[in-house]
Scaffold this motif. Structure first.
Motif, PDB file in Angstrom:
ATOM      1  N   GLY A  18       0.809  -1.224   0.000  1.00 58.03           N
ATOM      2  CA  GLY A  18       0.000   0.000   0.000  1.00 58.03           C
ATOM      3  C   GLY A  18       0.833   1.261   0.000  1.00 58.03           C
ATOM      4  O   GLY A  18       0.361   2.329  -0.392  1.00 58.03           O
ATOM      5  N   ARG A  19       2.087   1.142   0.434  1.00 64.40           N
ATOM      6  CA  ARG A  19       2.988   2.305   0.433  1.00 64.40           C
ATOM      7  C   ARG A  19       3.816   2.369  -0.839  1.00 64.40           C
ATOM      8  O   ARG A  19       4.748   3.148  -0.944  1.00 64.40           O
ATOM      9  N   GLY A  20       3.497   1.485  -1.776  1.00 62.05           N
ATOM     10  CA  GLY A  20       4.179   1.544  -3.062  1.00 62.05           C
ATOM     11  C   GLY A  20       5.400   0.662  -3.176  1.00 62.05           C
ATOM     12  O   GLY A  20       6.244   0.889  -4.049  1.00 62.05           O
ATOM     13  N   GLN A  55      -3.751 -12.371 -13.051  1.00 62.02           N
ATOM     14  CA  GLN A  55      -3.040 -11.135 -13.413  1.00 62.02           C
ATOM     15  C   GLN A  55      -3.886  -9.916 -13.039  1.00 62.02           C
ATOM     16  O   GLN A  55      -3.401  -8.973 -12.411  1.00 62.02           O
ATOM     17  N   ILE A  59      -3.271  -6.836 -10.169  1.00 64.69           N
ATOM     18  CA  ILE A  59      -3.324  -5.404 -10.489  1.00 64.69           C
ATOM     19  C   ILE A  59      -4.261  -4.702  -9.503  1.00 64.69           C
ATOM     20  O   ILE A  59      -3.957  -3.619  -8.986  1.00 64.69           O
ATOM     21  N   ARG A  64      -5.410  -1.398  -4.792  1.00 65.93           N
ATOM     22  CA  ARG A  64      -6.269  -1.247  -3.617  1.00 65.93           C
ATOM     23  C   ARG A  64      -5.511  -1.382  -2.302  1.00 65.93           C
ATOM     24  O   ARG A  64      -6.086  -1.124  -1.243  1.00 65.93           O
TER      25      ARG A  64
ATOM     26  N   ALA B  75       1.979  -5.152 -16.830  1.00 67.11           N
ATOM     27  CA  ALA B  75       0.660  -4.516 -16.805  1.00 67.11           C
ATOM     28  C   ALA B  75       0.627  -3.342 -15.837  1.00 67.11           C
ATOM     29  O   ALA B  75      -0.076  -2.360 -16.058  1.00 67.11           O
ATOM     30  N   LEU B  76       1.402  -3.452 -14.756  1.00 63.49           N
ATOM     31  CA  LEU B  76       1.440  -2.374 -13.769  1.00 63.49           C
ATOM     32  C   LEU B  76       2.361  -1.246 -14.196  1.00 63.49           C
ATOM     33  O   LEU B  76       2.292  -0.150 -13.652  1.00 63.49           O
ATOM     34  N   HIS B  78       5.515  -1.012 -13.729  1.00 64.07           N
ATOM     35  CA  HIS B  78       6.323  -0.629 -12.564  1.00 64.07           C
ATOM     36  C   HIS B  78       7.556   0.176 -12.956  1.00 64.07           C
ATOM     37  O   HIS B  78       8.302  -0.198 -13.835  1.00 64.07           O
ATOM     38  N   ALA B  83       6.313   4.114  -8.204  1.00 65.55           N
ATOM     39  CA  ALA B  83       6.384   3.698  -6.806  1.00 65.55           C
ATOM     40  C   ALA B  83       6.491   4.916  -5.889  1.00 65.55           C
ATOM     41  O   ALA B  83       5.854   4.975  -4.840  1.00 65.55           O
ATOM     42  N   ARG B  86       3.110   6.616  -5.560  1.00 67.50           N
ATOM     43  CA  ARG B  86       2.204   5.865  -4.679  1.00 67.50           C
ATOM     44  C   ARG B  86       2.572   6.086  -3.223  1.00 67.50           C
ATOM     45  O   ARG B  86       1.713   6.272  -2.366  1.00 67.50           O
ATOM     46  N   SER B  87       3.858   6.072  -2.961  1.00 69.70           N
ATOM     47  CA  SER B  87       4.317   6.247  -1.596  1.00 69.70           C
ATOM     48  C   SER B  87       3.879   7.606  -1.058  1.00 69.70           C
ATOM     49  O   SER B  87       3.460   7.740   0.077  1.00 69.70           O
ATOM     50  N   ALA B  90       0.204   7.514  -0.169  1.00 70.06           N
ATOM     51  CA  ALA B  90      -0.099   6.715   1.014  1.00 70.06           C
ATOM     52  C   ALA B  90       0.362   7.383   2.303  1.00 70.06           C
ATOM     53  O   ALA B  90      -0.246   7.214   3.349  1.00 70.06           O
ATOM     54  N   THR B 103      -9.864   5.420  -3.366  1.00 70.77           N
ATOM     55  CA  THR B 103     -10.572   4.325  -2.722  1.00 70.77           C
ATOM     56  C   THR B 103     -11.977   4.211  -3.263  1.00 70.77           C
ATOM     57  O   THR B 103     -12.467   3.122  -3.570  1.00 70.77           O
ATOM     58  N   PHE B 106     -12.360   2.450  -6.619  1.00 68.50           N
ATOM     59  CA  PHE B 106     -12.343   0.990  -6.656  1.00 68.50           C
ATOM     60  C   PHE B 106     -13.467   0.382  -5.835  1.00 68.50           C
ATOM     61  O   PHE B 106     -13.645  -0.819  -5.850  1.00 68.50           O
ATOM     62  N   LYS B 245      -9.843   8.568   5.590  1.00 71.20           N
ATOM     63  CA  LYS B 245      -9.947   7.876   4.315  1.00 71.20           C
ATOM     64  C   LYS B 245     -11.313   7.209   4.196  1.00 71.20           C
ATOM     65  O   LYS B 245     -11.891   6.761   5.184  1.00 71.20           O
TER      66      LYS B 245
END
Lengths: 185, 255
Positions: A18-20, A55, A59, A64, B75-76, B78, B83, B86-87, B90, B103, B106, B245
């Motif tokens: 969740g923190r990447g 897959q 993702i 999430r 697919a991500l 990366h 990264a 995202r950090s 978060a 949130t 999704f 959140k």
């Protein structure tokens, strides 16, 4: 022999995801993909589709994970629900009726499990497994399968080629058999 | 008003059917209504869900093709930049607005509408009053209209709140998961047509709960209105806008 999954360690990894943390995601994948893939196979009945679903599930797990809260849900429950829902979505989009039987048991490599993790996991698993004790194998399979697949009565009836009423009677009998063990807890 | 009383065995069957996803249409709507009104039934559903998760943990692992992980990575897309972004989301306390949007995106099907709507969350200064729950009067009397129902789940599908809203007297009956802590509690929101969230109040108890909605807020509790839950500070509730959140959203639906 089915190797255990470390619940506490998995929760910590998901928080990192969740923190990447890409490496944490890879570790989650290594620890859980075998079982999650088995779940995908159960629902889709198709190996190629199961790969696509897994897959897609990872993702979603990546996207999430910032909302994952270990106090609200166990990590395995969180992962398996996302995967199961992805597989059900696939099934509903494709309406496959292919039946999948049991797959050969295989093992995955797993890291040594901390004692606390093992106690927590075994307690949960024993309690859940106890509910199914004494059930005839076909009834045990039936009750587990309806939860694996998450299909509606009409979808499940179409998949198995039986009338909805017949299915309802069978499931009712299986649920009541499990309920007896609820009462014994 | 209430769902018919069922013998324990029948209630258990219904709980298993609901928890496993077997029910559809009117049967599912009826079970959702019962979930909001009947704490015993809600507990039964939770027990089935919890045990089912453990059963999946006992599935024998299947060998996964070695090509799959590289596919996931591709697919991500990366990269260190992603990264890092995202950090930041978060960890940055100022990123609540983005986390709220992400949130919610999704959490439900109406993604586009909600994502746009939530962009104005922090600009909202609307306040709402929570009227104490009714004491003796049942939520529905003569000329009963069917309630609107909603089930709010978290990302993984765990039920956080089941609600039945009775338009003719403005009562909202809920069954709330235990999300309480010493300083924090869940707060319920309804989004207006512009996507601005309005507080329906702090839910400072878990289990069954009935509240009467203020007349102003009743206008927002229409079919397909979006409800959301955030975790908020007890001391400062109700809030003009979400600060925590968002942990789940759902649409209010007519039965």
């Amino acid at each position: 022999m089915v190797e255990p999954i470390s619940e506490v360690g998995l929760s910590a990894l998901l928080v990192s995801v969740g923190r990447g943390d890409c490496d944490a995601l890879q570790q989650v994948y290594q620890l859980t993909s075998g079982r999650l893939f088995a779940l995908c196979l159960r629902v889709t009945g198709n190996r190629s589709a199961a790969e696509d679903v897994l897959q897609e599930a990872f993702i979603k797990i990546w996207n999430r994970a910032p909302a994952f809260d270990p106090e609200l849900k166990t990590s395995w429950s969180w992962l398996s629900t996302i995967t199961r829902n992805s597989a059900i979505d696939w099934y509903r989009a494709h309406h496959r009726r292919q039946f999948v039987g049991d797959y050969a048991i295989s093992s995955i490599e797993d890291e040594a499990e901390p004692v606390l993790d093992r106690i927590i996991r075994e307690e949960r698993e024993n309690r859940a497994a106890a509910l199914l004790q004494d059930l005839p194998p076909e009834q045990r399979d039936e009750i587990q399968s309806i939860f694996y697949m998450g299909l509606t009565y009409s979808e499940l009836a179409a998949r198995e080629g039986v009338p909805v009423a017949t299915l309802k009677s069978r499931i009712r009998r299986a649920v009541l058999a499990v309920r007896k063990n609820f009462d014994h807890e | 008003m209430n769902e018919p009383v069922l013998p324990p065995a029948e209630l258990q069957v219904l709980a298993a059917e609901f928890a496993s996803g077997l029910l559809e249409g009117a049967d599912r709507a009826s079970a959702m209504k019962r979930l909001a009104e009947d704490a015993v039934f809600a507990d039964m559903v939770s027990v089935w869900q919890e045990n089912a998760a453990q059963w999946t943990a006992q599935l024998a692992p299947e060998p996964v093709p070695e090509t799959l992980w590289p596919r996931v990575q591709a697919a991500l897309g990366h990269s260190p930049a992603i990264a890092a972004a995202r950090s930041e989301v978060a960890n940055d306390g100022l990123a609540n607005g983005r986390a709220w949007r992400m949130t919610a995106f999704f959490a439900m099907a109406a993604t586009v509408v909600l994502a746009v709507a939530l962009g104005v969350v922090l600009a909202s200064a609307s306040r709402t009053a929570l009227v104490p729950p009714p004491t003796a009067q049942p939520p529905m009397i003569a000329e009963a209209r069917p309630p609107n129902i909603a089930q709010i789940s978290d990302d993984s599908g765990a039920t956080l709140l089941s609600a039945a809203y009775y338009p003719q007297d403005g009562t909202l009956t809920m069954n709330v998961a235990d999300l309480q802590s010493a300083d924090m509690a869940p707060e319920l929101w309804v989004l207006d047509k512009q996507g601005v969230p309005h507080s329906l109040g702090l839910l400072d108890n878990s289990g069954s709960l009935t509240i009467r909605i203020s007349k102003e807020m009743r206008e927002l509790l229409v079919n397909e209105a979006i409800l959301a839950i955030t975790i908020e500070d007890r001391a400062t509730a109700p809030h003009a806008a979400p600060t925590g959140k968002i942990i789940g959203t759902a649409k209010l639906s007519e039965i």
